[in-house]
Enzyme design. Structure first.
Site, mmCIF file in Angstrom:
data_model
loop_
_atom_site.group_PDB
_atom_site.id
_atom_site.type_symbol
_atom_site.label_atom_id
_atom_site.label_comp_id
_atom_site.label_asym_id
_atom_site.label_seq_id
_atom_site.Cartn_x
_atom_site.Cartn_y
_atom_site.Cartn_z
ATOM 1 N N LYS A 13 35.483 -9.674 80.569
ATOM 2 C CA LYS A 13 36.233 -8.592 79.468
ATOM 3 C C LYS A 13 35.498 -7.279 80.037
ATOM 4 C CE LYS A 13 35.115 -9.583 75.600
ATOM 5 N NZ LYS A 13 34.384 -10.535 74.446
ATOM 6 N N ARG A 88 36.546 -9.784 65.132
ATOM 7 C CA ARG A 88 35.869 -11.208 65.524
ATOM 8 C C ARG A 88 36.282 -12.037 64.563
ATOM 9 N NH1 ARG A 88 32.039 -9.584 69.492
ATOM 10 N NH2 ARG A 88 31.180 -11.382 70.884
ATOM 11 N N ARG A 160 19.597 -12.375 79.513
ATOM 12 C CA ARG A 160 19.718 -11.697 77.951
ATOM 13 C C ARG A 160 19.492 -13.000 77.250
ATOM 14 N NH1 ARG A 160 25.327 -8.572 77.486
ATOM 15 N NH2 ARG A 160 25.746 -10.219 76.040
ATOM 16 N N ARG A 171 27.416 -19.776 71.118
ATOM 17 C CA ARG A 171 28.597 -18.599 70.998
ATOM 18 C C ARG A 171 29.805 -19.063 71.324
ATOM 19 N NH1 ARG A 171 26.243 -14.566 75.139
ATOM 20 N NH2 ARG A 171 27.831 -13.075 74.438
#
Ligand code: AMP
Length: 233
Positions: A13, A88, A160, A171
């Site tokens: 994205k 979301r 990260r 996730r």
């Protein structure tokens, strides 16, 4: 034009967002990036958001919507914008729909990059980020010139917290559970699902053609090139 870019974590994205916004001269707004900025400080709010991001959990709708609306009220969003990472949840989608109608934007164009979970897990666990300038590398497809350090400033590359394999799996699960209803919310003519497991330039060309053929030509033909502007909510 308002563009919503959907896709699971690691689907590309960020790359497509940069491409589309350069091509269309629109600002790209990533709620994930805004939240990462918010959690940099030492306040208790920053601490709470940092915890949620580290767990891969969603930040509460009210907070995200409020943060977003402040950004959308800025002048560079007048002609439109691209949203990456919002909405979301269905509640965020409803909030955004009300806002867009209120300020006179057309219904958003939804681009959904589709990539299989196994491919995404491999991609994300290879991702590294510069601890200083935040440049992104990928140990498979875009490694740094020297192992472990950033090409631009020599700072250490880190993983990260939300790219760790266990967090990535969480996730994905959260993404699917929550996103399917949001996708259903946008089902219709302006929703486009594209194969995201291809070279980035192939995806970009498909997006450019789609936007030019379906939206830019159509809106110039009808004389509708910029939205009427109402007061902000
Ligand atoms: P992203 O960079 O879009 O992958 O987002 C990183 C993290 O920020 C997500 O895993 C969530 O914890 C949080 N986040 C980003 N956008 C939203 C949103 N629209 N609603 C709730 N949480 C969000």
């Amino acid at each position: 034009m308002v563009i919503l870019l959907f896709g699971p974590p690691g689907c590309g994205k960020g790359t497509q967002s940069r491409f589309i916004t350069e091509e269309m001269k629109l600002p790209a707004i990533s709620t994930g990036a805004m939240l990462r900025d918010t959690c940099a400080g030492g306040s208790s709010l920053a601490h709470t958001i940092r915890e949620l991001l580290a767990q891969g959990s969603l930040v509460p709708d009210d907070f995200v919507n409020e943060m977003l609306i402040h950004r959308l009220a800025q002048d560079d969003c007048r002609r439109g914008f691209l949203l990456d990472g919002h909405p979301r949840t269905v509640s965020q989608a409803e909030f955004l729909q009300n806002y867009l109608r209120h300020v006179g934007h057309a219904e958003p164009v939804v681009i959904h990059l589709d990539v299989e979970a196994a491919v995404l897990i491999a991609r994300l666990s290879a991702r590294r980020q510069c601890s200083l300038c935040s440049s992104i590398y990928n140990m498979q497809s875009k490694p740094p010139q020297l192992p472990g350090v950033c090409d631009f400033d020599g700072a250490r590359l880190t993983t990260r917290t939300d790219d760790r394999v266990d967090v990535v799996r969480d996730r994905m699960t959260a993404y699917e559970r929550l996103t399917n209803p949001v996708i259903s919310f946008y089902a219709g003519q302006r929703y486009h699902r594209l194969d995201g497991d291809r070279a980035p330039f192939e995806i970009s060309s498909e997006i450019t053609n789609l936007l030019r053929e379906r939206y830019i030509k159509a809106s110039s033909a009808s004389g509708n090139t910029s939205p009427a502007r109402a007061n902000h909510m």
